[in-house]
Scaffold this motif. Structure first.
Motif, PDB file in Angstrom:
ATOM      1  N   THR A 215       0.960  -1.786  -0.310  1.00  0.00           N
ATOM      2  CA  THR A 215      -0.282   0.110   0.289  1.00  0.00           C
ATOM      3  C   THR A 215       0.908   1.568  -0.203  1.00  0.00           C
ATOM      4  O   THR A 215       2.013   1.337   0.926  1.00  0.00           O
ATOM      5  CB  THR A 215      -0.565   0.327   0.995  1.00  0.00           C
ATOM      6  OG1 THR A 215      -1.921  -1.101   1.262  1.00  0.00           O
ATOM      7  CG2 THR A 215      -1.931   0.718   1.251  1.00  0.00           C
ATOM      8  N   LEU A 216       0.112   2.417  -1.165  1.00  0.00           N
ATOM      9  CA  LEU A 216       1.697   3.481  -1.116  1.00  0.00           C
ATOM     10  C   LEU A 216       0.838   4.714  -0.043  1.00  0.00           C
ATOM     11  O   LEU A 216      -0.438   4.779  -0.035  1.00  0.00           O
ATOM     12  CB  LEU A 216       0.899   3.738  -2.227  1.00  0.00           C
ATOM     13  CG  LEU A 216       1.797   2.944  -3.755  1.00  0.00           C
ATOM     14  CD1 LEU A 216       1.543   3.453  -5.133  1.00  0.00           C
ATOM     15  CD2 LEU A 216       3.235   2.726  -3.644  1.00  0.00           C
ATOM     16  N   LYS A 217       1.306   5.672   0.798  1.00  0.00           N
ATOM     17  CA  LYS A 217       2.083   5.929   1.307  1.00  0.00           C
ATOM     18  C   LYS A 217       1.131   7.383   0.516  1.00  0.00           C
ATOM     19  O   LYS A 217       2.367   7.678  -0.065  1.00  0.00           O
ATOM     20  CB  LYS A 217       2.283   6.630   2.778  1.00  0.00           C
ATOM     21  CG  LYS A 217       2.913   5.040   3.722  1.00  0.00           C
ATOM     22  CD  LYS A 217       4.348   6.053   4.278  1.00  0.00           C
ATOM     23  CE  LYS A 217       4.611   4.469   5.703  1.00  0.00           C
ATOM     24  NZ  LYS A 217       5.212   4.634   6.115  1.00  0.00           N
ATOM     25  N   ASP A 218       0.235   8.653   1.419  1.00  0.00           N
ATOM     26  CA  ASP A 218      -0.276   9.582   1.073  1.00  0.00           C
ATOM     27  C   ASP A 218       0.963  10.621   0.788  1.00  0.00           C
ATOM     28  O   ASP A 218       1.490  11.183  -0.517  1.00  0.00           O
ATOM     29  CB  ASP A 218      -1.156  10.263   0.991  1.00  0.00           C
ATOM     30  CG  ASP A 218      -2.463   9.786   1.070  1.00  0.00           C
ATOM     31  OD1 ASP A 218      -2.418   8.224   0.203  1.00  0.00           O
ATOM     32  OD2 ASP A 218      -3.915  10.230   1.758  1.00  0.00           O
ATOM     33  N   THR A 219       1.680  10.743   1.390  1.00  0.00           N
ATOM     34  CA  THR A 219       2.289  11.913   1.840  1.00  0.00           C
ATOM     35  C   THR A 219       4.061  11.350   1.104  1.00  0.00           C
ATOM     36  O   THR A 219       4.959  12.027   0.436  1.00  0.00           O
ATOM     37  CB  THR A 219       3.502  12.218   2.959  1.00  0.00           C
ATOM     38  OG1 THR A 219       3.132  10.662   3.901  1.00  0.00           O
ATOM     39  CG2 THR A 219       1.880  12.517   4.478  1.00  0.00           C
ATOM     40  N   ASP A 220       4.311  10.223   0.314  1.00  0.00           N
ATOM     41  CA  ASP A 220       5.911  10.074  -0.341  1.00  0.00           C
ATOM     42  C   ASP A 220       5.261  10.405  -2.109  1.00  0.00           C
ATOM     43  O   ASP A 220       3.973  10.235  -2.699  1.00  0.00           O
ATOM     44  CB  ASP A 220       5.256   7.786  -0.619  1.00  0.00           C
ATOM     45  CG  ASP A 220       6.227   7.958   0.736  1.00  0.00           C
ATOM     46  OD1 ASP A 220       6.384   8.601   1.786  1.00  0.00           O
ATOM     47  OD2 ASP A 220       6.380   6.411   1.119  1.00  0.00           O
ATOM     48  N   THR A 221       6.338  10.862  -2.441  1.00  0.00           N
ATOM     49  CA  THR A 221       6.592  10.802  -4.217  1.00  0.00           C
ATOM     50  C   THR A 221       6.283   9.260  -4.974  1.00  0.00           C
ATOM     51  O   THR A 221       6.900   8.356  -4.335  1.00  0.00           O
ATOM     52  CB  THR A 221       7.343  11.408  -4.138  1.00  0.00           C
ATOM     53  OG1 THR A 221       8.954  11.414  -3.855  1.00  0.00           O
ATOM     54  CG2 THR A 221       6.904  12.925  -3.516  1.00  0.00           C
ATOM     55  N   LEU A 222       5.895   9.754  -6.196  1.00  0.00           N
ATOM     56  CA  LEU A 222       6.296   8.300  -6.956  1.00  0.00           C
ATOM     57  C   LEU A 222       7.529   8.210  -7.295  1.00  0.00           C
ATOM     58  O   LEU A 222       8.052   7.069  -6.918  1.00  0.00           O
ATOM     59  CB  LEU A 222       6.036   9.173  -8.521  1.00  0.00           C
ATOM     60  CG  LEU A 222       4.133   8.962  -8.131  1.00  0.00           C
ATOM     61  CD1 LEU A 222       3.796   9.689  -9.670  1.00  0.00           C
ATOM     62  CD2 LEU A 222       3.206   8.260  -7.558  1.00  0.00           C
ATOM     63  N   GLN A 223       8.260   9.281  -6.962  1.00  0.00           N
ATOM     64  CA  GLN A 223      10.020   9.064  -7.309  1.00  0.00           C
ATOM     65  C   GLN A 223      10.420   7.939  -6.133  1.00  0.00           C
ATOM     66  O   GLN A 223      11.212   7.348  -6.114  1.00  0.00           O
ATOM     67  CB  GLN A 223      10.538  10.061  -7.245  1.00  0.00           C
ATOM     68  CG  GLN A 223      11.980  10.023  -7.241  1.00  0.00           C
ATOM     69  CD  GLN A 223      13.095  11.550  -7.422  1.00  0.00           C
ATOM     70  OE1 GLN A 223      12.798  12.227  -8.115  1.00  0.00           O
ATOM     71  NE2 GLN A 223      14.007  11.517  -7.382  1.00  0.00           N
ATOM     72  N   ASN A 224      10.296   8.365  -4.799  1.00  0.00           N
ATOM     73  CA  ASN A 224      10.459   7.903  -3.566  1.00  0.00           C
ATOM     74  C   ASN A 224       9.836   6.742  -3.483  1.00  0.00           C
ATOM     75  O   ASN A 224      10.933   5.138  -2.712  1.00  0.00           O
ATOM     76  CB  ASN A 224      10.166   9.072  -2.554  1.00  0.00           C
ATOM     77  CG  ASN A 224      10.463   9.815  -2.034  1.00  0.00           C
ATOM     78  OD1 ASN A 224      11.559  10.146  -2.671  1.00  0.00           O
ATOM     79  ND2 ASN A 224      10.029  10.739  -1.557  1.00  0.00           N
ATOM     80  N   GLN A 225       9.144   5.970  -4.455  1.00  0.00           N
ATOM     81  CA  GLN A 225       8.402   4.818  -4.254  1.00  0.00           C
ATOM     82  C   GLN A 225       8.763   3.982  -5.507  1.00  0.00           C
ATOM     83  O   GLN A 225       8.555   3.097  -5.819  1.00  0.00           O
ATOM     84  CB  GLN A 225       6.818   5.113  -4.436  1.00  0.00           C
ATOM     85  CG  GLN A 225       5.705   5.215  -2.772  1.00  0.00           C
ATOM     86  CD  GLN A 225       5.725   4.224  -1.938  1.00  0.00           C
ATOM     87  OE1 GLN A 225       6.914   3.236  -2.614  1.00  0.00           O
ATOM     88  NE2 GLN A 225       5.709   4.933  -1.056  1.00  0.00           N
ATOM     89  N   LEU A 226       9.059   4.721  -6.084  1.00  0.00           N
ATOM     90  CA  LEU A 226      10.129   3.708  -7.425  1.00  0.00           C
ATOM     91  C   LEU A 226       9.520   3.584  -8.192  1.00  0.00           C
ATOM     92  O   LEU A 226       9.815   2.327  -9.001  1.00  0.00           O
ATOM     93  CB  LEU A 226      11.739   2.892  -6.679  1.00  0.00           C
ATOM     94  CG  LEU A 226      12.773   3.267  -6.055  1.00  0.00           C
ATOM     95  CD1 LEU A 226      12.805   1.746  -5.085  1.00  0.00           C
ATOM     96  CD2 LEU A 226      13.920   3.890  -6.359  1.00  0.00           C
ATOM     97  N   ILE A 227       8.210   4.221  -8.911  1.00  0.00           N
ATOM     98  CA  ILE A 227       7.582   4.650  -9.554  1.00  0.00           C
ATOM     99  C   ILE A 227       8.464   4.573 -10.692  1.00  0.00           C
ATOM    100  O   ILE A 227       8.531   5.638 -11.675  1.00  0.00           O
ATOM    101  CB  ILE A 227       6.450   4.502  -9.177  1.00  0.00           C
ATOM    102  CG1 ILE A 227       5.467   3.983  -8.218  1.00  0.00           C
ATOM    103  CG2 ILE A 227       5.297   4.708 -10.329  1.00  0.00           C
ATOM    104  CD1 ILE A 227       4.592   4.741  -7.333  1.00  0.00           C
ATOM    105  N   ARG A 228       8.050   3.678 -11.896  1.00  0.00           N
ATOM    106  CA  ARG A 228       9.251   4.271 -13.254  1.00  0.00           C
ATOM    107  C   ARG A 228       7.580   4.655 -14.090  1.00  0.00           C
ATOM    108  O   ARG A 228       6.485   4.457 -14.159  1.00  0.00           O
ATOM    109  CB  ARG A 228       9.578   3.337 -13.491  1.00  0.00           C
ATOM    110  CG  ARG A 228      11.312   2.877 -12.993  1.00  0.00           C
ATOM    111  CD  ARG A 228      12.478   2.347 -13.167  1.00  0.00           C
ATOM    112  NE  ARG A 228      13.119   1.930 -12.156  1.00  0.00           N
ATOM    113  CZ  ARG A 228      14.203   2.706 -12.229  1.00  0.00           C
ATOM    114  NH1 ARG A 228      13.878   3.880 -12.705  1.00  0.00           N
ATOM    115  NH2 ARG A 228      15.263   2.604 -10.934  1.00  0.00           N
TER     116      ARG A 228
END
Length: 325
Positions: A215-228
């Motif tokens: 589950t992705l946290k609301d405060t995280d950025t896509l970059q921090n989540q390594l989403i490409r």
């Protein structure tokens, strides 16, 4: 034949074709030497003539011989073999990888980046390829970069700012979004709310990984989540619904659409002191199967699910009611 300045006859120009990865047409004369032909190829394709081997009709062409010596006439096809193989090491510090690549000096820097993407997993458009302090340009061939066998390169990773991601909504439909790598998960949810009308507060964005769904946290950025670029996320919803028990009680449930029927029954048993296996869930004219998700049975916000007794337990309950009266 035309006559030159000294009155000597000059041979006419004509075309021959050199077969490489692609076919290249050269303007030549029958008096041109093989060495001169190699120089022409080098100026067009950036391939060092010392790494070229030319063949015609199965014969290896010697540098000092002329085209006429091999009866190479107009529109002839000559085969080129490049003997410039080399191995280089590529270091990718950001992911702690070192990979070995077998290359040719006639390959471009873009070709090398494509191999790094395949073997190292770094998207081509995120790579900056360095040799010492020099950045290698995509359109250059390796021979123009002065690389030699065994020379190390390293890759700087520059994440792309713009991303196209897909969001699978309740595994039912897919929404494509153009986003920025610095957008937060909350930003993405607001975009989905605008497009799909699903309240951002009820959304749960998840990413499936080898170890399971995260589950992705609301405060995280896509970059921090390594989403490409071109990644797919899955969206489920938080819903509130009601479970009406056999005894007439109404239980309020707050759960996710990806939760299973088993998980709902567990909560019913905890809150109504019902014994396991006594009840089953019924919704919109059908029994809900254990293991299925609430989404599969289209349980929506503010709907009512019934917890019914199995037939054998219904008979026992009626007998108790009769005895009690």
């Amino acid at each position: 034949m035309k006559r030159g300045a000294m009155g000597q006859e000059q041979p006419p120009h004509y075309k021959i074709y050199v077969k490489m990865v692609k076919e290249v047409a050269l303007d030549v004369k029958c008096t041109d030497t093989v060495d001169q032909i190699k120089s022409k190829i080098g100026s067009i394709e950036g391939i060092d003539k010392n790494h070229q081997a030319l063949f015609f009709g199965g014969n290896h062409l010697e540098n000092n011989n002329r085209l006429a010596d091999y009866n190479i006439t107009t529109n002839s096809s000559v085969d080129l073999y490049v003997t410039d193989g080399m191995q280089i090491s590529v270091s990718i510090p950001s992911v702690g990888k070192i990979i070995k690549l077998n290359l040719k000096k006639s390959q471009s820097v873009a070709d090398v980046k494509a191999e790094i993407e395949q073997k190292g997993g770094i998207p081509l458009d995120e790579q900056i390829l360095m040799c010492g302090c020099q950045q290698l340009e995509d359109n250059k061939v390796l021979s123009q970069c002065g690389l030699s066998n065994g020379q190390p390169l390293h890759v700087l990773v520059r994440p792309t700012d713009k991303l196209r991601i897909s969001v699978s909504v309740d595994v039912e439909r897919t929404v494509n979004l153009d986003v920025k790598s610095w957008y937060t998960v909350a930003d993405v949810k607001l975009m989905i709310e605008t497009l799909e009308g699903l309240p951002a507060r009820s959304q749960i964005l998840m990413r499936t990984q080898p170890g399971g769904a995260e589950t992705l946290k609301d405060t995280d950025t896509l970059q921090n989540q390594l989403i490409r670029n071109n990644d797919t996320l899955t969206l489920y919803q938080n819903i509130q619904f009601f479970v009406k028990t056999y005894e007439g009680r109404t239980l309020t449930m707050s759960m996710k659409t990806c939760d299973t029927v088993d998980e709902v029954m567990k909560k019913v048993e905890e809150r109504s002191l019902a014994k396991a296996g006594v009840y089953y869930l019924h919704y919109r004219g059908r029994a809900l199967c254990p293991g299925d998700t609430l989404h599969k049975h289209k349980v929506v916000n503010n709907s009512t699910v019934e917890a019914r007794l199995h037939n054998s337990h219904v008979s026992m309950a009626k007998q108790k009611e009769t005895l009690g009266s």
